[in-house]
Design a protein around this motif. Structure first.
Motif, mmCIF file in Angstrom:
data_model
loop_
_atom_site.group_PDB
_atom_site.id
_atom_site.type_symbol
_atom_site.label_atom_id
_atom_site.label_comp_id
_atom_site.label_asym_id
_atom_site.label_seq_id
_atom_site.Cartn_x
_atom_site.Cartn_y
_atom_site.Cartn_z
ATOM 1 N N ARG A 189 0.863 -1.184 0.000
ATOM 2 C CA ARG A 189 0.000 0.000 0.000
ATOM 3 C C ARG A 189 0.892 1.224 0.000
ATOM 4 N N TYR A 190 0.594 2.151 -0.906
ATOM 5 C CA TYR A 190 1.526 3.246 -1.170
ATOM 6 C C TYR A 190 0.940 4.621 -0.853
ATOM 7 N N CYS A 191 0.044 4.661 0.127
ATOM 8 C CA CYS A 191 -0.456 5.935 0.620
ATOM 9 C C CYS A 191 -1.126 5.729 1.963
ATOM 10 N N LEU A 192 -1.348 6.839 2.649
ATOM 11 C CA LEU A 192 -2.169 6.856 3.853
ATOM 12 C C LEU A 192 -3.337 7.794 3.616
ATOM 13 N N TYR A 193 -4.432 7.538 4.329
ATOM 14 C CA TYR A 193 -5.590 8.407 4.280
ATOM 15 C C TYR A 193 -5.860 8.976 5.668
ATOM 16 N N THR A 194 -6.218 10.256 5.707
ATOM 17 C CA THR A 194 -6.586 10.910 6.952
ATOM 18 C C THR A 194 -7.579 12.017 6.628
ATOM 19 N N LEU A 195 -7.946 12.821 7.635
ATOM 20 C CA LEU A 195 -8.944 13.871 7.471
ATOM 21 C C LEU A 195 -8.392 15.195 7.963
ATOM 22 N N ASP A 196 -8.817 16.299 7.344
ATOM 23 C CA ASP A 196 -8.417 17.604 7.842
ATOM 24 C C ASP A 196 -9.477 18.135 8.810
ATOM 25 N N ASP A 197 -9.312 19.382 9.251
ATOM 26 C CA ASP A 197 -10.234 19.950 10.230
ATOM 27 C C ASP A 197 -11.645 20.116 9.689
ATOM 28 N N ARG A 198 -11.770 20.154 8.377
ATOM 29 C CA ARG A 198 -13.092 20.261 7.738
ATOM 30 C C ARG A 198 -13.658 18.896 7.359
ATOM 31 N N GLN A 199 -12.996 17.834 7.834
ATOM 32 C CA GLN A 199 -13.421 16.458 7.556
ATOM 33 C C GLN A 199 -13.319 16.102 6.086
ATOM 34 N N ARG A 200 -12.428 16.772 5.366
ATOM 35 C CA ARG A 200 -12.114 16.366 4.001
ATOM 36 C C ARG A 200 -11.094 15.244 4.041
ATOM 37 N N VAL A 201 -11.235 14.302 3.130
ATOM 38 C CA VAL A 201 -10.272 13.198 3.052
ATOM 39 C C VAL A 201 -8.993 13.680 2.385
ATOM 40 N N LEU A 202 -7.855 13.365 3.010
ATOM 41 C CA LEU A 202 -6.537 13.691 2.475
ATOM 42 C C LEU A 202 -5.785 12.403 2.179
ATOM 43 N N ARG A 203 -4.937 12.464 1.149
ATOM 44 C CA ARG A 203 -4.089 11.321 0.808
ATOM 45 C C ARG A 203 -2.628 11.747 0.914
ATOM 46 N N GLY A 204 -1.815 10.919 1.543
ATOM 47 C CA GLY A 204 -0.378 11.145 1.600
ATOM 48 C C GLY A 204 0.350 9.992 0.935
ATOM 49 N N ASP A 205 1.011 10.261 -0.183
ATOM 50 C CA ASP A 205 1.711 9.206 -0.914
ATOM 51 C C ASP A 205 3.016 8.839 -0.224
ATOM 52 N N ILE A 206 3.380 7.561 -0.338
ATOM 53 C CA ILE A 206 4.675 7.072 0.104
ATOM 54 C C ILE A 206 5.236 6.167 -1.002
ATOM 55 N N HIS A 207 6.527 5.883 -0.900
ATOM 56 C CA HIS A 207 7.126 4.961 -1.861
ATOM 57 C C HIS A 207 8.242 4.171 -1.203
ATOM 58 N N HIS A 208 8.336 2.927 -1.597
ATOM 59 C CA HIS A 208 9.408 2.043 -1.142
ATOM 60 C C HIS A 208 9.494 0.871 -2.118
ATOM 61 N N PRO A 209 10.567 0.089 -2.076
ATOM 62 C CA PRO A 209 10.627 -1.114 -2.902
ATOM 63 C C PRO A 209 9.542 -2.112 -2.486
ATOM 64 N N PRO A 210 9.309 -3.156 -3.289
ATOM 65 C CA PRO A 210 8.358 -4.184 -2.872
ATOM 66 C C PRO A 210 8.771 -4.771 -1.518
ATOM 67 N N TRP A 211 7.768 -5.092 -0.714
ATOM 68 C CA TRP A 211 8.068 -5.712 0.579
ATOM 69 C C TRP A 211 8.706 -7.083 0.389
ATOM 70 N N ARG A 212 9.704 -7.369 1.198
ATOM 71 C CA ARG A 212 10.218 -8.719 1.382
ATOM 72 C C ARG A 212 9.944 -9.086 2.831
ATOM 73 N N ILE A 213 9.095 -10.096 3.021
ATOM 74 C CA ILE A 213 8.661 -10.469 4.356
ATOM 75 C C ILE A 213 8.998 -11.934 4.618
ATOM 76 N N ARG A 214 9.039 -12.271 5.879
ATOM 77 C CA ARG A 214 9.317 -13.644 6.292
ATOM 78 C C ARG A 214 8.174 -14.148 7.161
ATOM 79 N N PRO A 215 7.824 -15.433 7.063
ATOM 80 C CA PRO A 215 6.913 -15.985 8.073
ATOM 81 C C PRO A 215 7.512 -15.762 9.454
ATOM 82 N N ALA A 216 6.661 -15.585 10.443
ATOM 83 C CA ALA A 216 7.154 -15.277 11.776
ATOM 84 C C ALA A 216 6.277 -15.942 12.824
#
Length: 257
Positions: free
Chosen positions: A190-217
């Motif tokens: 997932r390459y963004c976050l969602y939040t709200l401003d003081d007027r309850q408008r939806v905001l999007r904040g983009d992020i970027h990173h390489p594909p996840w490499r995960i391990r069973p845990a």
């Protein structure tokens, strides 16, 4: 400090790899960079109806296999810095913990945070001002690195509900990249976050990173009240995966068009 400097060198290089993204990176300069180490994805199935009262109605809750999902994610932050700024001693590294669910708007899968706790007061105040997310200061202790970690957190900031986590987690298999269409891909890529401003408008904040490499845990929970702030008892054994490192860049928030 050497780990922070090494992270700062790597972080801008993530923009050389973008083919895996579901949409292009923003055509403006990124604002901030971090490196996440020893990150645990601990996920619980929940009824989407149980989340609806605590997620704004303009944010559609993602459902997979008939359930919404709540994640509790402890990790270390290293190389925390604004763009053009080197990692600063005493500020660039700290533990962090977030509680989240998942939202997709305009075919852009993202993260909605119920809370974020950090061991750095500076990071808490900066994130509250810039990213409008529910960040809280917490007393945290992290022992171990790589294959096995003990993580403890107790929220200390008085303007948020009490929340505690004590968990031991460790790797239980080789690293892999989640396949598109898999549950692991749904929960991590997932390459963004969602939040709200003081007027309850939806905001999007983009992020970027390489594909996840995960391990069973595997994970052993000694205490977990992180779900109580949204009316959930996360007492059952979670689905867990471990990521040893991820370099990330962040853009500023923008209102949805």
């Amino acid at each position: 400090m050497l780990r922070g400097i090494a992270a700062a060198v790597r972080q801008p290089r993530v923009l050389a790899q973008t083919d895996h993204r579901p949409w292009p990176v923003p055509d403006r300069r990124w604002l901030m960079a971090q490196t996440w180490s020893d990150l645990l994805f601990a996920h619980w199935r929940v009824d989407a109806a149980d989340l609806r009262p605590v997620v704004h109605p303009d944010l559609p809750i993602d459902v997979r296999d008939g359930s919404a999902w709540v994640g509790v994610t402890p990790f270390r932050v290293e190389g925390f810095r604004p763009r053009f700024t080197p990692p600063l001693p005493l500020l660039h590294a700290f533990p962090e913990l977030n509680v989240r669910t998942y939202v997709t708007i305009d075919e852009r899968p993202g993260i909605y945070f119920f809370s974020l706790d950090a061991g750095s007061r500076f990071a808490v105040e900066a994130a509250r001002r810039i990213y409008r997310v529910p960040y809280f200061h917490a007393r945290m202790r992290v022992r171990g690195r790589g294959g096995a970690v003990d993580f403890e957190s107790e929220r200390t900031q008085s303007d948020g509900p009490a929340a505690r986590l004590a968990i031991h987690y460790e790797a239980a298999g080789p690293a892999f990249e989640p396949e598109p269409g898999s549950l692991e891909h749904f929960l991590t890529e997932r390459y963004c976050l969602y939040t709200l401003d003081d007027r309850q408008r939806v905001l999007r904040g983009d992020i970027h990173h390489p594909p996840w490499r995960i391990r069973p845990a595997t994970a052993r929970l000694a205490e977990n009240t992180m779900g109580e702030q949204v009316g959930l008892d996360l007492a059952d054994a979670p689905l867990v995966h471990l990521a040893e490192r991820q370099d990330v860049v962040f853009w500023t928030l923008r209102p949805l068009a």
